[in-house]
Design a protein around this motif. Structure first.
Motif, PDB file in Angstrom:
ATOM      1  N   HIS A  26      37.717  34.831  71.444  1.00 57.23           N
ATOM      2  CA  HIS A  26      39.012  35.169  70.884  1.00 57.23           C
ATOM      3  C   HIS A  26      39.818  35.895  71.952  1.00 57.23           C
ATOM      4  CE1 HIS A  26      37.224  39.096  70.213  1.00 57.23           C
ATOM      5  NE2 HIS A  26      36.293  38.536  69.409  1.00 57.23           N
ATOM      6  N   TYR A  28      41.049  38.868  72.435  1.00 60.62           N
ATOM      7  CA  TYR A  28      40.627  40.179  72.955  1.00 60.62           C
ATOM      8  C   TYR A  28      39.486  40.015  73.934  1.00 60.62           C
ATOM      9  CZ  TYR A  28      39.257  45.060  73.080  1.00 60.62           C
ATOM     10  OH  TYR A  28      38.944  46.311  73.509  1.00 60.62           O
ATOM     11  N   LEU A  31      40.626  38.740  77.392  1.00 60.10           N
ATOM     12  CA  LEU A  31      41.229  39.786  78.236  1.00 60.10           C
ATOM     13  C   LEU A  31      40.148  40.750  78.734  1.00 60.10           C
ATOM     14  CD1 LEU A  31      44.659  41.053  76.881  1.00 60.10           C
ATOM     15  CD2 LEU A  31      44.107  39.882  79.007  1.00 60.10           C
ATOM     16  N   TYR A  50      48.993  35.854  74.205  1.00 60.68           N
ATOM     17  CA  TYR A  50      49.000  34.952  73.048  1.00 60.68           C
ATOM     18  C   TYR A  50      49.946  33.752  73.191  1.00 60.68           C
ATOM     19  CZ  TYR A  50      45.506  37.718  70.982  1.00 60.68           C
ATOM     20  OH  TYR A  50      44.309  38.321  70.767  1.00 60.68           O
ATOM     21  N   LEU A  53      48.079  31.365  75.244  1.00 55.82           N
ATOM     22  CA  LEU A  53      47.026  30.643  74.513  1.00 55.82           C
ATOM     23  C   LEU A  53      47.631  29.530  73.632  1.00 55.82           C
ATOM     24  CD1 LEU A  53      44.603  33.508  73.444  1.00 55.82           C
ATOM     25  CD2 LEU A  53      44.021  31.484  74.815  1.00 55.82           C
ATOM     26  N   TRP A  66      39.255  29.470  63.336  1.00 60.68           N
ATOM     27  CA  TRP A  66      38.983  30.819  62.849  1.00 60.68           C
ATOM     28  C   TRP A  66      37.490  30.997  62.646  1.00 60.68           C
ATOM     29  CZ3 TRP A  66      42.477  34.758  62.410  1.00 60.68           C
ATOM     30  CH2 TRP A  66      43.818  34.397  62.613  1.00 60.68           C
ATOM     31  N   SER A  69      34.138  37.660  64.271  1.00 61.47           N
ATOM     32  CA  SER A  69      33.879  38.335  65.545  1.00 61.47           C
ATOM     33  C   SER A  69      32.526  39.057  65.463  1.00 61.47           C
ATOM     34  CB  SER A  69      34.989  39.341  65.815  1.00 61.47           C
ATOM     35  OG  SER A  69      34.870  40.420  64.899  1.00 61.47           O
ATOM     36  N   ASN A  71      31.868  42.098  65.220  1.00 62.60           N
ATOM     37  CA  ASN A  71      31.776  43.087  64.134  1.00 62.60           C
ATOM     38  C   ASN A  71      32.348  42.553  62.820  1.00 62.60           C
ATOM     39  OD1 ASN A  71      34.264  42.999  65.184  1.00 62.60           O
ATOM     40  ND2 ASN A  71      34.417  45.193  65.674  1.00 62.60           N
ATOM     41  N   ARG A  73      34.748  40.573  61.821  1.00 61.56           N
ATOM     42  CA  ARG A  73      36.145  40.421  61.419  1.00 61.56           C
ATOM     43  C   ARG A  73      36.582  38.985  61.665  1.00 61.56           C
ATOM     44  NH1 ARG A  73      37.549  45.288  64.030  1.00 61.56           N
ATOM     45  NH2 ARG A  73      37.518  47.033  62.551  1.00 61.56           N
ATOM     46  N   ALA A  75      38.503  36.275  63.275  1.00 62.65           N
ATOM     47  CA  ALA A  75      39.207  36.194  64.560  1.00 62.65           C
ATOM     48  C   ALA A  75      39.413  34.728  64.920  1.00 62.65           C
ATOM     49  CB  ALA A  75      38.398  36.885  65.645  1.00 62.65           C
ATOM     50  N   ARG A  76      40.414  34.504  65.734  1.00 71.10           N
ATOM     51  CA  ARG A  76      40.695  33.121  66.126  1.00 71.10           C
ATOM     52  C   ARG A  76      40.019  32.854  67.465  1.00 71.10           C
ATOM     53  NH1 ARG A  76      46.743  30.642  65.794  1.00 71.10           N
ATOM     54  NH2 ARG A  76      46.204  28.457  66.162  1.00 71.10           N
ATOM     55  N   TYR A  78      39.006  30.433  70.668  1.00 64.54           N
ATOM     56  CA  TYR A  78      39.529  29.310  71.456  1.00 64.54           C
ATOM     57  C   TYR A  78      38.410  28.656  72.239  1.00 64.54           C
ATOM     58  CZ  TYR A  78      44.170  31.030  70.350  1.00 64.54           C
ATOM     59  OH  TYR A  78      45.281  31.401  69.683  1.00 64.54           O
TER      60      TYR A  78
ATOM     61  N   THR B   2      41.106  23.408  59.512  1.00 65.13           N
ATOM     62  CA  THR B   2      40.622  23.574  58.142  1.00 65.13           C
ATOM     63  C   THR B   2      41.526  22.875  57.139  1.00 65.13           C
ATOM     64  OG1 THR B   2      41.902  25.566  57.834  1.00 65.13           O
ATOM     65  CG2 THR B   2      39.686  25.846  58.711  1.00 65.13           C
ATOM     66  N   ALA B  21      47.915  37.609  61.880  1.00 73.79           N
ATOM     67  CA  ALA B  21      46.497  37.935  61.726  1.00 73.79           C
ATOM     68  C   ALA B  21      45.818  37.994  63.088  1.00 73.79           C
ATOM     69  CB  ALA B  21      45.822  36.883  60.849  1.00 73.79           C
ATOM     70  N   GLU B  22      46.181  37.067  63.935  1.00 74.61           N
ATOM     71  CA  GLU B  22      45.542  37.003  65.244  1.00 74.61           C
ATOM     72  C   GLU B  22      45.880  38.254  66.078  1.00 74.61           C
ATOM     73  OE1 GLU B  22      46.741  33.588  67.466  1.00 74.61           O
ATOM     74  OE2 GLU B  22      44.951  33.631  68.724  1.00 74.61           O
ATOM     75  N   LEU B  23      47.168  38.607  66.055  1.00 76.17           N
ATOM     76  CA  LEU B  23      47.591  39.771  66.842  1.00 76.17           C
ATOM     77  C   LEU B  23      47.005  41.054  66.256  1.00 76.17           C
ATOM     78  CD1 LEU B  23      51.306  38.950  67.753  1.00 76.17           C
ATOM     79  CD2 LEU B  23      49.192  38.433  68.975  1.00 76.17           C
ATOM     80  N   PHE B  25      44.244  41.398  64.728  1.00 81.56           N
ATOM     81  CA  PHE B  25      42.834  41.492  65.113  1.00 81.56           C
ATOM     82  C   PHE B  25      42.719  42.110  66.510  1.00 81.56           C
ATOM     83  CE2 PHE B  25      39.509  39.649  67.737  1.00 81.56           C
ATOM     84  CZ  PHE B  25      38.380  40.061  67.060  1.00 81.56           C
ATOM     85  N   HIS B  26      43.586  41.633  67.412  1.00 82.49           N
ATOM     86  CA  HIS B  26      43.538  42.115  68.785  1.00 82.49           C
ATOM     87  C   HIS B  26      43.811  43.625  68.837  1.00 82.49           C
ATOM     88  CE1 HIS B  26      44.026  41.181  73.197  1.00 82.49           C
ATOM     89  NE2 HIS B  26      44.527  42.421  73.136  1.00 82.49           N
ATOM     90  N   ALA B  29      40.951  45.593  67.583  1.00 86.00           N
ATOM     91  CA  ALA B  29      39.863  45.677  68.565  1.00 86.00           C
ATOM     92  C   ALA B  29      40.179  46.740  69.618  1.00 86.00           C
ATOM     93  CB  ALA B  29      39.654  44.323  69.224  1.00 86.00           C
ATOM     94  N   ALA B  58      56.099  38.516  71.160  1.00 91.13           N
ATOM     95  CA  ALA B  58      54.978  37.600  71.412  1.00 91.13           C
ATOM     96  C   ALA B  58      54.729  36.739  70.180  1.00 91.13           C
ATOM     97  CB  ALA B  58      53.730  38.391  71.771  1.00 91.13           C
ATOM     98  N   CYS B  62      54.917  32.716  69.836  1.00 94.26           N
ATOM     99  CA  CYS B  62      53.755  31.931  69.391  1.00 94.26           C
ATOM    100  C   CYS B  62      54.134  31.016  68.220  1.00 94.26           C
ATOM    101  CB  CYS B  62      52.630  32.857  68.931  1.00 94.26           C
ATOM    102  SG  CYS B  62      51.814  33.659  70.301  1.00 94.26           S
TER     103      CYS B  62
END
Lengths: 114, 882
Positions: A26, A28, A31, A50, A53, A66, A69, A71, A73, A75-76, A78, B2, B21-23, B25-26, B29, B58, B62
């Motif tokens: 994903h 994070y 990076l 992003y 990506l 999707w 992760s 932990n 969660r 996450a998307r 790739y 999906t 949702a994606e951002l 999550f980042h 983290a 961003a 996207c």
């Protein structure tokens, strides 16, 4: 530590593709991996990753799905597509040539015209 | 990818935003990492936010990228499906070439006929005139029911009064009178079409002048300066389109005229007009000739009814002053209607006939597709078992018909276009000059819509039956049930019956038209068309300015012509048969007009005595006049037609010796004595009733414009050159025009009737071929599907002939039902459409009988081959197969 090399758009694409050759990740993770691998020498803004990506996905170089992760969660993730793999190979070759040529110029000793 | 994402994409719900949702999550983290480093939660979040950068920008970027990707994917999905279906359809069609070729040629034929007919109808009726606001253009004319005339024409004083007073509804009116003109440059002569027009002609039509100007008011007056406007083609041909043509001169009718303007060729609404001279009407003109026609333009938004009311109001003073009996009433008709009227019946007939052909073609393809669908029930069933939805299966069937129809559309449109061009080339001068029959967008659009409809129509039956094929039947049954169900067989039979019925309709209509045409050919024209030549000659008033000069010129010419070897007889007449019209009214001595009685307009001809023999017009009573029986105040002798005699003296067997004279003559004018009664001549064409006619000695008022009629003792062709030489000898500046044999003129006058009849005959033949093809196809198919039944029956002892009888018998029953339905359909169509179509006569029982017999015999004939094939199956072999 020279932690201030700005990464250009095209270069970031290549670095992301390279990172994804290891496994599906994903954003994070990508990076995180890049930063750790370069000892934080590259300055990449998190937000800039992003669009890169999504653009790679639009070009069919990566695919996303999707998943969960480490932990637990959502996450998307790739993954690299075959097309992405080919693109990376081609870009890496160009990059290598670029580095070689620029390096040759920069390291050349001055010749005496006399 | 999906299912949820698919759904969301399909429904376009805002829902949970993936990018958010994606951002998020980042960011989470990053916060987690900061907390792990020992930061307080609040600080961890603040630091993460700051390091993350512009999240909103961003996210927006996207989303934009995703949206584009989504759109591209959707298009690609659809295209991919279509491409796959088309590929599959093409493969399926390639696998069964005989089916493909049959269906393709059938549909192509239908499309070809229909697009050709549409092009014709479009060019004539739907494409607007090449003038601005064409719907506002009206034809202005007069009618005289009491004279039995729908279109009388206009005279200048009436027109002048209308134009001056009816200005509320009308933006303008222009009077015109078609004519032909001698055009000469001194050494050579040329005859061109043209018209006398009032100065407002270009403005009313709305055509811009390419150079120069229209006539001035002074020029459009009696005895005004001699000026002329020319058409673009004449401008190009004679002056290379140079602007310096304005102010140059042309010699028209022996008089020098200055060119003042150039009109575009669209102005040739008067067919092929090349020269326009001023109408130069005199509002005070006493002698009233109804030789004009007029175009009027409505002001925007004015209705034709309002305009008509104003026009009638403007005509009131004329009735009061000149026409107290109200013989003549002005009329207004949409210009388009008037110009296209001659083609309306024929075009509608063609359109209806081609639509029938297309229907038959579609029915044909439907039945073949249906048969295939039944064969493929197993395949369809398996596909369904593997998860294909009904919609998906239907889509595939449609793809197949669509591929077929698209191919047929391309082929059919091209063939239709080419055959129309061939047809038009075979019929020069049949259609008005402004009509363009080229390929156009609307034609292409029409063909496309047609193809789409045809493919959907022929796909419906297979789709409906494909739906019934379920997975259980396909896989469960050891032997797939590939024979037809009762319902399917009934549908196939119904299609055959429909095709046969339509075929009978087309055959009968074609038969009626061909019969009508051959009947016309058999009509006695009243003159001798064989070996007879005619040409027109117009002596210019400038040179031949006295009656004496005119008479002497004609006499010299006729004498020279009679001296040509091969000329048996020669005469001259002011209007030859099928040539022109000149109507007058006459009074009959001692005959009291009955109040309200229709007074016939009498065709009044100036003729030389020899013209009767040259034309082969025979007399019922009396004798022909002598040329001098009209000259120099001598008593005038005339020859009337039988029709005239019937009207004037209904109770008299031989009216020779009775007397007539021009209507409204002063008492001092002498009466004309009838010396002979001529048989009726079909002066206006074989399909037109003859008018009452009188022939007056030409010396009474020697015409400068006459048709010379020459009867040859042998071939007519060798006479053409010597005839031209005789005219040149008389006057080298005189052009010979409308040179034709009367045979050719007769044939030409029937051109449209003949073309319609033969086209219908061809269409009927095509329909027959299609119906028989369909019958044969369905029959071969059912027979091959019923091998098992036939085998069993033969094994049980049925004789070959019994089986054959059964197959042929089935066809005969179907065809008989089709015929039984077709015959009343013809009669109903005739009753409904006698006015709508150009089918005047009801089909005779003979025609119906022939049509029915042809279809029956052809249908039964088409059954023989499949019937023979049916009994070739060996009973044993078929049973052993299973």
């Amino acid at each position: 530590m020279a932690a201030d090399i700005d990464v250009l758009q095209g270069t970031l694409d290549m670095l992301v593709l390279k990172t994804l050759t290891w496994r599906a990740m994903h954003g994070y993770d990508i990076l995180d991996w890049l930063r750790r691998t370069t000892d934080h020498a590259l300055r990449i803004e998190d937000a800039a990753l992003y669009p890169a990506l999504h653009r790679l996905e639009a070009r069919g170089l990566v695919e996303s799905e999707w998943g969960l992760s480490a932990n637990n969660r959502k996450a998307r993730f790739y993954t690299l597509t075959p097309a992405g793999r080919r693109a990376l190979k081609a870009e890496a070759k160009v990059w290598q040539r670029y580095v070689d040529v620029v390096g040759k110029v920069m390291t050349a000793a001055q010749e005496d015209p006399a | 990818m999906t299912a949820a994402r698919n759904w969301r994409r399909l429904l376009r719900l805002p829902g949970v935003d993936e990018v958010d949702a994606e951002l998020r999550f980042h960011l989470q983290a990053m916060v987690d990492a900061n907390v792990a480093k020992g930061m307080a939660p609040g600080e961890a979040l603040a630091r993460a936010r700051a390091e993350f950068g512009d999240a909103a920008a961003a996210a927006a970027l996207c989303r934009e990228i995703d949206r584009q990707l989504d759109r591209r994917r959707r298009i690609a999905d659809t295209l991919g499906n279509i491409a796959r279906d088309v590929r599959q359809a093409a493969r399926a069609l390639r696998r069964s070439p005989s089916y493909t070729i049959t269906a393709l040629s059938t549909l192509a034929l239908g499309v070809a006929a229909t697009t050709a007919a549409f092009t014709l109808v479009f060019a004539l009726f739907l494409r607007p005139f090449p003038f601005p606001a064409p719907a506002d253009l009206l034809d202005l004319n007069t009618k005289a029911p009491k004279w039995n005339l729908e279109r009388v024409g206009l005279n200048y004083p009436d027109f002048h009064a209308w134009r001056a007073s009816a200005t509320t509804s009308f933006a303008g009116m222009a009077l015109l009178s078609s004519s032909t003109f001698n055009l000469s440059d001194g050494t050579t002569a040329e005859r061109v079409d043209g018209a006398y027009v009032t100065r407002d002609f270009p403005a009313v039509l709305g055509v811009p002048l390419l150079a120069g100007r229209t006539f001035s008011e002074e020029e459009d007056r009696p005895n005004g300066p001699s000026v002329v406007m020319i058409s673009r083609s004449l401008w190009q041909g004679h002056f290379n389109g140079s602007a310096s043509a304005i102010g140059r001169t042309l010699v028209v009718h022996g008089r020098t005229a200055t060119i003042v303007g150039v009109l575009p060729d669209e102005g040739a609404f008067i067919e092929r007009a090349k020269v326009y001279m001023p109408y130069a009407g005199d509002p005070a003109q006493v002698w009233q000739s109804y030789d004009g026609e007029a175009v009027a333009r409505l002001r925007p938004g004015v209705t034709i009814e309002a305009a008509r009311a104003e026009l009638l109001h403007a005509h009131e003073p004329i009735w009061a002053a000149r026409d107290t009996a109200r013989f003549v009433t002005p009329t207004l008709t949409p210009l388009h209607e008037v110009v296209t009227a001659p083609f309306a019946g024929a075009s509608r007939t063609l359109a209806v006939a081609t639509a029938l052909i297309l229907l038959i073609a579609v029915a044909n393809v439907t039945s073949v597709m249906l048969a295939r669908a039944v064969v493929r029930q197993r395949e369809t069933g398996i596909r369904k078992a593997l998860g294909a939805t009904a919609a998906r299966v239907a889509q595939q069937v449609l793809a197949e018909t669509l591929v077929l129809a698209a191919l047929a559309g391309v082929i059919g449109t091209l063939v239709g276009h080419w055959s129309l061009q061939l047809l038009l080339r075979a019929l020069p001068d049949q259609f008005p000059g402004w009509a363009h029959f080229g390929f156009s967008m609307p034609t292409a659009l029409f063909a496309t819509v047609l193809v789409a409809l045809a493919s959907v129509a022929s796909g419906i039956a297979p789709i409906v039956f494909g739906r019934k094929a379920d997975a259980r039947a396909a896989i469960g049954e050891a032997t797939p049930r590939t024979t037809l169900s009762r319902r399917q067989r009934r549908l196939l039979d119904g299609l055959v019956v429909f095709e046969v019925a339509m075929c009978v309709v087309l055959l009968a209509v074609g038969g009626v038209l061909v019969q009508g045409y051959t009947r016309l050919q058999g009509v006695d024209p009243g003159f001798r068309a064989e070996r007879t030549l005619a040409f027109n000659l117009s002596l210019p008033a400038v040179t031949y300015d006295t009656p004496v000069a005119t008479v002497s010129a004609w006499e010299r010419l006729l004498a020279d012509i009679r001296a040509i070897p091969g000329v048996a007889m020669a005469g001259a007449i002011s209007c030859r048969p099928l040539g022109c019209h000149a109507g007058k009214f006459t009074d009959v001595e001692g005959r009291q007009g009955v109040a309200g009685e229709a007074t016939p307009v009498t065709l009044t001809l100036s003729a030389t005595a020899a013209s009767f023999d040259a034309l082969g017009v025979t007399l019922a009573h009396g004798r022909t006049f002598r040329d001098e029986e009209g000259q120099g105040g001598r008593p005038v002798s005339v020859v009337v037609s039988e029709g005239y005699a019937r009207w004037a003296w209904p109770a008299v067997a031989d009216p020779t010796g009775r007397r007539i004279r021009p209507a409204g003559s002063a008492d001092s004018v002498g009466w004309w004595s009838v010396v002979g009664v001529a048989r009726d001549v079909r002066h206006y064409g074989l399909d037109q009733e003859p008018r009452p006619t009188i022939n007056v000695p030409w010396t009474l008022a020697p015409p400068r414009n006459m048709a010379v009629v020459v009867h040859a003792s042998g071939e007519t062709d060798p006479l053409v050159a010597p005839l031209r030489a005789a005219v040149t000898k008389l006057d080298p500046t005189l052009p010979v025009y409308q040179l034709t044999t009367l045979d050719a003129a007769l044939t030409r006058s029937l051109g449209l009737v003949r073309t319609t009849a033969w086209l219908l005959a061809v269409f009927a033949f095509v329909a027959l071929l299609l119906a028989i093809g369909g019958l044969y196809g369905v029959l071969s198919y059912t027979v091959s599907r019923q091998r098992r039944d036939i085998g069993i029956r033969m094994a049980l002892g049925a004789s070959r002939s019994a089986i054959q009888r059964a197959v042929v018998g089935h066809v005969v029953v179907l065809v008989s039902i089709g015929v039984a339905l077709g015959v009343p359909a013809v009669l109903a169509a005739q009753r409904l459409g006698a006015r709508f179509l150009s089918m005047q006569a009801a089909p005779s029982w003979g025609v119906l009988l022939v049509a029915a017999l042809v279809v029956l015999v052809a249908g039964a004939g088409s059954a023989f081959a499949p019937a023979r094939r049916a009994v070739r199956f060996e009973g044993r072999g078929v049973l052993a197969e299973e």
